[in-house]
Design a protein around this motif. Structure first.
Motif, PDB file in Angstrom:
ATOM      1  N   ILE A  58       0.848  -1.192   0.000  1.00 26.74           N
ATOM      2  CA  ILE A  58       0.000   0.000   0.000  1.00 26.74           C
ATOM      3  C   ILE A  58       0.883   1.242   0.000  1.00 26.74           C
ATOM      4  CG2 ILE A  58      -1.941  -1.119   1.153  1.00 26.74           C
ATOM      5  CD1 ILE A  58      -1.004   0.210   3.770  1.00 26.74           C
ATOM      6  N   THR A  59       0.251   2.386  -0.179  1.00 24.11           N
ATOM      7  CA  THR A  59       0.969   3.657  -0.108  1.00 24.11           C
ATOM      8  C   THR A  59       0.346   4.489   0.997  1.00 24.11           C
ATOM      9  OG1 THR A  59       1.423   3.592  -2.463  1.00 24.11           O
ATOM     10  CG2 THR A  59       1.612   5.720  -1.382  1.00 24.11           C
ATOM     11  N   LEU A  60       1.195   4.944   1.893  1.00 26.28           N
ATOM     12  CA  LEU A  60       0.755   5.812   2.986  1.00 26.28           C
ATOM     13  C   LEU A  60       1.449   7.160   2.815  1.00 26.28           C
ATOM     14  CD1 LEU A  60       1.277   3.343   5.969  1.00 26.28           C
ATOM     15  CD2 LEU A  60      -0.905   3.955   4.916  1.00 26.28           C
ATOM     16  N   GLY A  61       0.722   8.213   2.894  1.00 30.91           N
ATOM     17  CA  GLY A  61       1.346   9.524   2.856  1.00 30.91           C
ATOM     18  C   GLY A  61       2.110   9.774   4.152  1.00 30.91           C
ATOM     19  N   ASP A  62       3.115  10.632   4.073  1.00 29.63           N
ATOM     20  CA  ASP A  62       3.886  10.957   5.274  1.00 29.63           C
ATOM     21  C   ASP A  62       2.985  11.496   6.382  1.00 29.63           C
ATOM     22  OD1 ASP A  62       6.183  10.149   4.020  1.00 29.63           O
ATOM     23  OD2 ASP A  62       6.895  12.184   3.588  1.00 29.63           O
ATOM     24  N   SER A  63       1.934  12.213   6.013  1.00 23.94           N
ATOM     25  CA  SER A  63       1.046  12.773   7.028  1.00 23.94           C
ATOM     26  C   SER A  63       0.318  11.683   7.804  1.00 23.94           C
ATOM     27  CB  SER A  63       0.043  13.742   6.403  1.00 23.94           C
ATOM     28  OG  SER A  63      -0.817  13.056   5.522  1.00 23.94           O
ATOM     29  N   VAL A  64       0.068  10.539   7.176  1.00 20.45           N
ATOM     30  CA  VAL A  64      -0.569   9.425   7.886  1.00 20.45           C
ATOM     31  C   VAL A  64       0.330   8.971   9.027  1.00 20.45           C
ATOM     32  CG1 VAL A  64      -1.278   7.002   7.695  1.00 20.45           C
ATOM     33  CG2 VAL A  64      -1.913   8.638   5.918  1.00 20.45           C
ATOM     34  N   ILE A  65       1.618   8.943   8.764  1.00 18.05           N
ATOM     35  CA  ILE A  65       2.572   8.506   9.777  1.00 18.05           C
ATOM     36  C   ILE A  65       2.749   9.573  10.841  1.00 18.05           C
ATOM     37  CG2 ILE A  65       4.943   7.742  10.181  1.00 18.05           C
ATOM     38  CD1 ILE A  65       3.224   5.828   8.467  1.00 18.05           C
ATOM     39  N   THR A  66       2.925  10.814  10.430  1.00 17.30           N
ATOM     40  CA  THR A  66       3.203  11.859  11.409  1.00 17.30           C
ATOM     41  C   THR A  66       1.941  12.362  12.100  1.00 17.30           C
ATOM     42  OG1 THR A  66       3.174  13.514   9.649  1.00 17.30           O
ATOM     43  CG2 THR A  66       5.316  12.617  10.279  1.00 17.30           C
ATOM     44  N   ASP A  67       0.807  12.365  11.395  1.00 14.91           N
ATOM     45  CA  ASP A  67      -0.444  12.814  12.012  1.00 14.91           C
ATOM     46  C   ASP A  67      -1.089  11.712  12.826  1.00 14.91           C
ATOM     47  OD1 ASP A  67       0.019  15.182  10.743  1.00 14.91           O
ATOM     48  OD2 ASP A  67      -1.547  14.925   9.232  1.00 14.91           O
ATOM     49  N   GLY A  68      -0.828  10.460  12.467  1.00 16.55           N
ATOM     50  CA  GLY A  68      -1.345   9.330  13.235  1.00 16.55           C
ATOM     51  C   GLY A  68      -0.495   9.178  14.478  1.00 16.55           C
ATOM     52  N   ALA A  69      -0.744  10.017  15.440  1.00 18.23           N
ATOM     53  CA  ALA A  69       0.150  10.148  16.587  1.00 18.23           C
ATOM     54  C   ALA A  69       0.034   9.018  17.600  1.00 18.23           C
ATOM     55  CB  ALA A  69      -0.099  11.480  17.277  1.00 18.23           C
ATOM     56  N   ALA A  73      -4.507   5.174  15.774  1.00 17.75           N
ATOM     57  CA  ALA A  73      -4.711   5.969  14.565  1.00 17.75           C
ATOM     58  C   ALA A  73      -3.958   5.375  13.387  1.00 17.75           C
ATOM     59  CB  ALA A  73      -4.272   7.412  14.805  1.00 17.75           C
ATOM     60  N   LEU A  74      -2.753   4.888  13.605  1.00 18.48           N
ATOM     61  CA  LEU A  74      -1.975   4.305  12.514  1.00 18.48           C
ATOM     62  C   LEU A  74      -2.572   2.989  12.051  1.00 18.48           C
ATOM     63  CD1 LEU A  74       0.345   4.414  10.554  1.00 18.48           C
ATOM     64  CD2 LEU A  74       1.853   3.545  12.359  1.00 18.48           C
ATOM     65  N   VAL A  75      -2.972   2.137  12.987  1.00 11.94           N
ATOM     66  CA  VAL A  75      -3.601   0.858  12.619  1.00 11.94           C
ATOM     67  C   VAL A  75      -4.867   1.119  11.816  1.00 11.94           C
ATOM     68  CG1 VAL A  75      -4.813  -1.166  13.557  1.00 11.94           C
ATOM     69  CG2 VAL A  75      -2.584  -0.510  14.488  1.00 11.94           C
ATOM     70  N   GLU A  76      -5.679   2.075  12.251  1.00 13.35           N
ATOM     71  CA  GLU A  76      -6.916   2.393  11.526  1.00 13.35           C
ATOM     72  C   GLU A  76      -6.618   2.934  10.132  1.00 13.35           C
ATOM     73  OE1 GLU A  76      -9.055   4.993  14.172  1.00 13.35           O
ATOM     74  OE2 GLU A  76      -9.732   3.318  15.424  1.00 13.35           O
ATOM     75  N   ALA A  77      -5.603   3.775  10.000  1.00 11.41           N
ATOM     76  CA  ALA A  77      -5.245   4.336   8.692  1.00 11.41           C
ATOM     77  C   ALA A  77      -4.749   3.249   7.745  1.00 11.41           C
ATOM     78  CB  ALA A  77      -4.186   5.418   8.858  1.00 11.41           C
ATOM     79  N   VAL A  78      -3.940   2.333   8.253  1.00 16.81           N
ATOM     80  CA  VAL A  78      -3.441   1.242   7.410  1.00 16.81           C
ATOM     81  C   VAL A  78      -4.601   0.364   6.967  1.00 16.81           C
ATOM     82  CG1 VAL A  78      -2.019  -0.859   7.360  1.00 16.81           C
ATOM     83  CG2 VAL A  78      -1.117   1.260   8.383  1.00 16.81           C
ATOM     84  N   ASN A  79      -5.502   0.017   7.887  1.00 12.45           N
ATOM     85  CA  ASN A  79      -6.640  -0.814   7.516  1.00 12.45           C
ATOM     86  C   ASN A  79      -7.570  -0.123   6.536  1.00 12.45           C
ATOM     87  OD1 ASN A  79      -6.148  -3.325   8.777  1.00 12.45           O
ATOM     88  ND2 ASN A  79      -6.623  -2.403  10.753  1.00 12.45           N
ATOM     89  N   ALA A  80      -7.719   1.191   6.643  1.00 13.80           N
ATOM     90  CA  ALA A  80      -8.534   1.930   5.683  1.00 13.80           C
ATOM     91  C   ALA A  80      -7.898   1.855   4.301  1.00 13.80           C
ATOM     92  CB  ALA A  80      -8.691   3.387   6.126  1.00 13.80           C
ATOM     93  N   GLN A  81      -6.572   1.986   4.232  1.00 11.36           N
ATOM     94  CA  GLN A  81      -5.875   1.903   2.941  1.00 11.36           C
ATOM     95  C   GLN A  81      -5.951   0.484   2.383  1.00 11.36           C
ATOM     96  OE1 GLN A  81      -4.711   4.520   1.255  1.00 11.36           O
ATOM     97  NE2 GLN A  81      -4.330   3.129  -0.426  1.00 11.36           N
ATOM     98  N   LEU A  82      -5.842  -0.512   3.254  1.00  8.26           N
ATOM     99  CA  LEU A  82      -5.977  -1.902   2.799  1.00  8.26           C
ATOM    100  C   LEU A  82      -7.367  -2.153   2.227  1.00  8.26           C
ATOM    101  CD1 LEU A  82      -4.126  -3.820   5.651  1.00  8.26           C
ATOM    102  CD2 LEU A  82      -3.452  -3.720   3.256  1.00  8.26           C
ATOM    103  N   ALA A  83      -8.385  -1.592   2.840  1.00  7.13           N
ATOM    104  CA  ALA A  83      -9.753  -1.757   2.346  1.00  7.13           C
ATOM    105  C   ALA A  83      -9.921  -1.134   0.968  1.00  7.13           C
ATOM    106  CB  ALA A  83     -10.757  -1.149   3.332  1.00  7.13           C
ATOM    107  N   VAL A  84      -9.337   0.052   0.768  1.00  7.75           N
ATOM    108  CA  VAL A  84      -9.401   0.721  -0.532  1.00  7.75           C
ATOM    109  C   VAL A  84      -8.667  -0.113  -1.578  1.00  7.75           C
ATOM    110  CG1 VAL A  84      -8.574   2.740  -1.816  1.00  7.75           C
ATOM    111  CG2 VAL A  84      -9.671   3.039   0.404  1.00  7.75           C
ATOM    112  N   THR A  85      -7.495  -0.621  -1.223  1.00 13.84           N
ATOM    113  CA  THR A  85      -6.694  -1.419  -2.150  1.00 13.84           C
ATOM    114  C   THR A  85      -7.411  -2.717  -2.507  1.00 13.84           C
ATOM    115  OG1 THR A  85      -4.692  -0.492  -1.222  1.00 13.84           O
ATOM    116  CG2 THR A  85      -4.441  -2.515  -2.480  1.00 13.84           C
ATOM    117  N   THR A  86      -8.052  -3.346  -1.529  1.00 16.19           N
ATOM    118  CA  THR A  86      -8.781  -4.591  -1.768  1.00 16.19           C
ATOM    119  C   THR A  86      -9.988  -4.350  -2.653  1.00 16.19           C
ATOM    120  OG1 THR A  86      -8.072  -5.464   0.371  1.00 16.19           O
ATOM    121  CG2 THR A  86      -9.966  -6.514  -0.646  1.00 16.19           C
ATOM    122  N   THR A  87     -10.685  -3.240  -2.432  1.00 15.01           N
ATOM    123  CA  THR A  87     -11.862  -2.902  -3.227  1.00 15.01           C
ATOM    124  C   THR A  87     -11.473  -2.579  -4.667  1.00 15.01           C
ATOM    125  OG1 THR A  87     -12.922  -2.008  -1.259  1.00 15.01           O
ATOM    126  CG2 THR A  87     -13.837  -1.358  -3.368  1.00 15.01           C
ATOM    127  N   ALA A  88     -10.324  -1.973  -4.855  1.00 14.17           N
ATOM    128  CA  ALA A  88      -9.884  -1.566  -6.184  1.00 14.17           C
ATOM    129  C   ALA A  88      -9.406  -2.737  -7.032  1.00 14.17           C
ATOM    130  CB  ALA A  88      -8.771  -0.529  -6.077  1.00 14.17           C
TER     131      ALA A  88
END
Length: 89
Positions: A58-69, A73-88
């Motif tokens: 997957i691709t995570l923007g730097d803000s996902v890492i730095t804003d996911g304090a 928050a980071l686990v949720e962001a990764v799972n959201a990206q995985l869901a988008v990637t799986t759907t696509a």
């Protein structure tokens, strides 16, 4: 097709692989503890993000890492990206 989920255990493993013993202990209820309080600075988090991207394809923007304090928050962001990637696919 099975969906892949990113868990707190996955995050702990990747943090340890990237920062080794330099990071703080990751035992206990850490989901809502800031990475700063856990002993992980921005460089360690960027390395963690790169490892997650490579391992999970997957691709995570730097803000996902730095804003996911927090780990939550980071686990949720990764799972959201995985869901988008799986759907696509």
């Amino acid at each position: 097709m099975s969906e892949r989920e990113f868990t707190l255990a996955d995050l702990k493993r990747i943090l340890f692989e990237g920062a080794g013993a330099e990071g703080a202990a990751l035992d206990g209820d850490i989901l809502d503890t800031s990475f700063d309080a856990l002993g992980y600075e921005s460089l360690a988090l960027l390395e963690t993000g790169g490892r997650i991207e490579r391992e999970y394809g997957i691709t995570l923007g730097d803000s996902v890492i730095t804003d996911g304090a927090t780990p939550r928050a980071l686990v949720e962001a990764v799972n959201a990206q995985l869901a988008v990637t799986t759907t696509a696919t």
